[in-house]
Design a protein around this motif. Structure first.
Motif, PDB file in Angstrom:
ATOM      1  N   HIS A 287       0.784  -1.258   0.033  1.00  0.00           N
ATOM      2  CA  HIS A 287      -0.208   0.044   0.153  1.00  0.00           C
ATOM      3  C   HIS A 287       0.837   1.133  -0.076  1.00  0.00           C
ATOM      4  CE1 HIS A 287      -2.534  -3.164   1.841  1.00  0.00           C
ATOM      5  NE2 HIS A 287      -3.516  -2.417   1.294  1.00  0.00           N
ATOM      6  N   VAL A 288       0.300   2.423  -0.688  1.00  0.00           N
ATOM      7  CA  VAL A 288       1.176   3.527  -0.468  1.00  0.00           C
ATOM      8  C   VAL A 288       0.981   4.079   1.082  1.00  0.00           C
ATOM      9  CG1 VAL A 288       1.084   5.958  -1.266  1.00  0.00           C
ATOM     10  CG2 VAL A 288       0.409   4.322  -3.071  1.00  0.00           C
ATOM     11  N   ASP A 289       2.299   4.477   1.508  1.00  0.00           N
ATOM     12  CA  ASP A 289       2.258   4.929   2.956  1.00  0.00           C
ATOM     13  C   ASP A 289       1.638   6.287   3.019  1.00  0.00           C
ATOM     14  OD1 ASP A 289       2.789   4.609   5.442  1.00  0.00           O
ATOM     15  OD2 ASP A 289       5.049   4.566   5.385  1.00  0.00           O
ATOM     16  N   ALA A 290       0.728   6.549   3.510  1.00  0.00           N
ATOM     17  CA  ALA A 290       0.139   7.904   3.736  1.00  0.00           C
ATOM     18  C   ALA A 290       0.118   8.491   5.232  1.00  0.00           C
ATOM     19  CB  ALA A 290      -1.400   8.000   3.383  1.00  0.00           C
ATOM     20  N   GLU A 291       0.318   9.834   5.292  1.00  0.00           N
ATOM     21  CA  GLU A 291       0.040  10.612   6.622  1.00  0.00           C
ATOM     22  C   GLU A 291      -1.405  10.548   6.912  1.00  0.00           C
ATOM     23  OE1 GLU A 291       2.594  11.668   8.176  1.00  0.00           O
ATOM     24  OE2 GLU A 291       4.150  11.717   6.982  1.00  0.00           O
ATOM     25  N   PRO A 292      -1.808  10.842   8.101  1.00  0.00           N
ATOM     26  CA  PRO A 292      -3.181  11.137   8.513  1.00  0.00           C
ATOM     27  C   PRO A 292      -3.742  12.186   7.857  1.00  0.00           C
ATOM     28  CG  PRO A 292      -1.939  10.847  10.554  1.00  0.00           C
ATOM     29  CD  PRO A 292      -0.874  11.148   9.404  1.00  0.00           C
ATOM     30  N   THR A 293      -3.070  13.213   6.939  1.00  0.00           N
ATOM     31  CA  THR A 293      -3.665  14.022   5.952  1.00  0.00           C
ATOM     32  C   THR A 293      -3.903  13.635   4.839  1.00  0.00           C
ATOM     33  OG1 THR A 293      -1.526  14.803   5.421  1.00  0.00           O
ATOM     34  CG2 THR A 293      -2.445  15.977   7.399  1.00  0.00           C
ATOM     35  N   LEU A 294      -3.779  12.337   4.420  1.00  0.00           N
ATOM     36  CA  LEU A 294      -3.464  11.620   3.179  1.00  0.00           C
ATOM     37  C   LEU A 294      -2.730  11.979   2.282  1.00  0.00           C
ATOM     38  CD1 LEU A 294      -7.671  11.778   2.990  1.00  0.00           C
ATOM     39  CD2 LEU A 294      -6.278   9.976   3.983  1.00  0.00           C
ATOM     40  N   GLN A 295      -1.731  12.766   2.701  1.00  0.00           N
ATOM     41  CA  GLN A 295      -0.679  12.853   1.818  1.00  0.00           C
ATOM     42  C   GLN A 295       0.313  11.861   1.888  1.00  0.00           C
ATOM     43  OE1 GLN A 295       0.415  16.701   3.874  1.00  0.00           O
ATOM     44  NE2 GLN A 295       0.364  17.760   1.726  1.00  0.00           N
ATOM     45  N   VAL A 296       0.893  11.598   0.558  1.00  0.00           N
ATOM     46  CA  VAL A 296       1.898  10.466   0.652  1.00  0.00           C
ATOM     47  C   VAL A 296       3.182  10.952   1.404  1.00  0.00           C
ATOM     48  CG1 VAL A 296       3.444   9.212  -0.826  1.00  0.00           C
ATOM     49  CG2 VAL A 296       1.035   9.669  -1.652  1.00  0.00           C
ATOM     50  N   LYS A 297       3.534   9.968   2.249  1.00  0.00           N
ATOM     51  CA  LYS A 297       4.676  10.504   3.135  1.00  0.00           C
ATOM     52  C   LYS A 297       6.176  11.011   2.433  1.00  0.00           C
ATOM     53  CE  LYS A 297       3.918   7.714   7.256  1.00  0.00           C
ATOM     54  NZ  LYS A 297       4.501   6.847   8.269  1.00  0.00           N
ATOM     55  N   GLY A 298       6.463  11.891   2.747  1.00  0.00           N
ATOM     56  CA  GLY A 298       7.881  12.541   1.982  1.00  0.00           C
ATOM     57  C   GLY A 298       7.380  13.569   1.129  1.00  0.00           C
ATOM     58  N   THR A 299       6.041  13.879   0.729  1.00  0.00           N
ATOM     59  CA  THR A 299       5.629  14.835  -0.328  1.00  0.00           C
ATOM     60  C   THR A 299       4.739  15.688   0.141  1.00  0.00           C
ATOM     61  OG1 THR A 299       3.585  13.536  -1.311  1.00  0.00           O
ATOM     62  CG2 THR A 299       5.613  12.719  -1.861  1.00  0.00           C
TER      63      THR A 299
END
Length: 460
Positions: A287-299
């Motif tokens: 799965h694409v690793d996401a932050e709680p904000t639904l932003q992809v981690k590191g972007t």
């Protein structure tokens, strides 16, 4: 495809998340603020929770799909696949259904590819298996099952008849339990119109590697669901799996062997494997690793949600559940898509992001006409329902969750007509090869055989 000077928001995938995120972005966006481009191999979105009812003929297949261009008239909808993404250049490679691949620049990116069937290297599975991820598979399963009844009615070979009337389903989650419940219901109704077929002649088998079915509704309702299906003559084998199914000969780990023309595979899903080519951070299961904000981690310009995303479940973590992730269901997909759309607009305008948090509201499942289970969470209490009332909850929830009022009305109309009219039991298997009959009529006749000289002499 149009060229534009405006920023482009590229939405990869036109499923539940892609459709709702694009709708939300278009709603919140100022006129001319950006171009929204949606890329998907299909020009429509499929509401997957209704596929079992499509397979049973309770809902018309056209009514569970939503045409993207109609719902997103101001967006750019491209029918194709995003096969690669260059994050440094902010360019995606789009491969259309026909023609050469081309590059498409973007400024903001939404990854909403969803999931595909999770399979294993089992001999015969690719050749024999029928999935339940698309409306085509739902239609195909319905036609296939009814064709098996036609075959059994018309043959005098007992082995052919037994193989046609044996139906094997692998996977006891929502998809598997709902599909076998709906299809068994349909086959039971259809058998009334056959002179030599009774329900007792059919064999329905459900197999799962876990120790229970319907884990989403809890152990008590799952046990009730199992007992209910068994009371209808469905054989359920838990803690077992399938070794092979070559040429329809199904071999299970528990030693059971049966011959069947029908093998339905619903043993879970996995993220689309093309994600590995996008250069995004992936979790342990792809799965694409996401932050709680639904932003992809590191972007700060890529968002993701839905079945292809690993999103922290903040509500569960606040309740003390460590390392909780949002499960892949329509309940989360709908709400994530709205937060994602708002966050894309906020990111484009330089505003702060909002974290996604949603507490579980329960789960509902239909097991055929007037039969179901439901676990509803209200005010911290879990209300457990079964039977007809749970079936009403199932239909009510998913009927209202169906995108667009156009499709909601059509689905409810199908259900209303079904209350007064008998279920259709017509097989349209020729849909899969619509040109076959015309081809047989139009193909050149074979040239007449020319007799050899020696044969001509004998004839004279």
């Amino acid at each position: 495809m149009s060229t534009t000077e405006r920023p482009r928001i590229l939405v990869v995938g036109g499923g539940y998340v892609g459709l709702y995120a694009a709708k939300r972005i278009m709603k919140k966006m100022r006129y001319g603020e950006a171009t929204v481009t949606v890329v998907d191999p299909r020009s429509y979105m499929t509401y997957q929770p209704f596929l079992p009812e499509v397979a049973a003929g309770s809902i018309s297949p056209r009514h569970v799909v939503v045409p993207l261009r109609r719902v997103l008239p101001k967006a750019e909808v491209l029918t194709g696949r995003v096969t690669n993404i260059d994050q440094d250049r902010k360019v995606a490679v789009v491969t259309p259904l026909v023609g050469e691949a081309y590059e498409l620049p973007f400024d903001y990116l939404v990854i909403a590819l969803g999931a595909i069937s999770r399979t294993f290297p089992i001999p015969g599975l690719a050749e024999q298996g029928i999935g339940m991820k698309g409306v085509e598979e739902g239609i195909g399963l319905r036609n296939h099952v009814l064709e098996q009844l036609d075959k059994a009615e018309s043959t005098t070979d007992e082995d052919v008849r037994r193989k046609a009337l044996t139906f094997v389903f692998v996977g006891g989650g929502f998809a598997g339990a709902e599909t076998i419940g709906e299809v068994e219901d349909m086959a039971r109704d259809a058998a009334k119109y056959y002179t030599s077929i009774k329900r007792e002649d059919m064999r329905f088998i459900l197999v799962d590697a876990a120790d229970k079915i319907l884990p989403e509704v809890g152990p008590k309702l799952g046990t009730w669901g199992k007992e209910h299906l068994e009371s209808r003559g469905i054989e359920i084998y838990l803690n077992t799996s399938m070794d092979s199914c070559v040429d329809g000969h199904v071999v299970l780990k528990n030693g059971l062997e049966v011959d069947s023309n029908t093998l339905v595979w619903t043993a879970g899903v996995k993220p689309n494997p093309v994600l590995a080519r996008y250069g995004l951070p992936l979790g342990p299961r792809g799965h694409v690793d996401a932050e709680p904000t639904l932003q992809v981690k590191g972007t700060d310009y890529i968002w993701t949600a839905g079945d292809n995303a690993q999103v922290p479940d903040l509500a569960a973590r606040k309740a003390g559940v460590e390392n909780a992730w949002c499960p892949p269901n329509a309940q989360h997909a709908l709400r994530q898509a709205k937060v994602l759309g708002d966050n894309v607009i906020s990111g484009m305008r330089g505003f702060p992001q909002t974290e996604y948090s949603h507490s579980n509201k329960g789960a509902v499942a239909g097991l055929g006409l007037h039969k179901g289970v439901a676990m509803i969470v209200m005010g911290g209490m879990k209300i457990k329902l079964k039977g007809r009332l749970a079936w009403y909850m199932h239909r009510g929830y998913h009927g209202m969750a169906m995108p667009t009022w156009n499709r909601k009305i059509r689905v409810f109309a199908d259900w209303t007509l079904g209350m007064f009219l008998k279920r259709e039991v017509v097989s349209l298997g020729a849909l899969e090869t619509p040109r076959e009959e015309f081809y047989e009529a139009a193909k050149p006749a074979p040239a007449p055989a020319v007799a050899a000289p020696a044969e001509k002499a004998k004839a004279s």
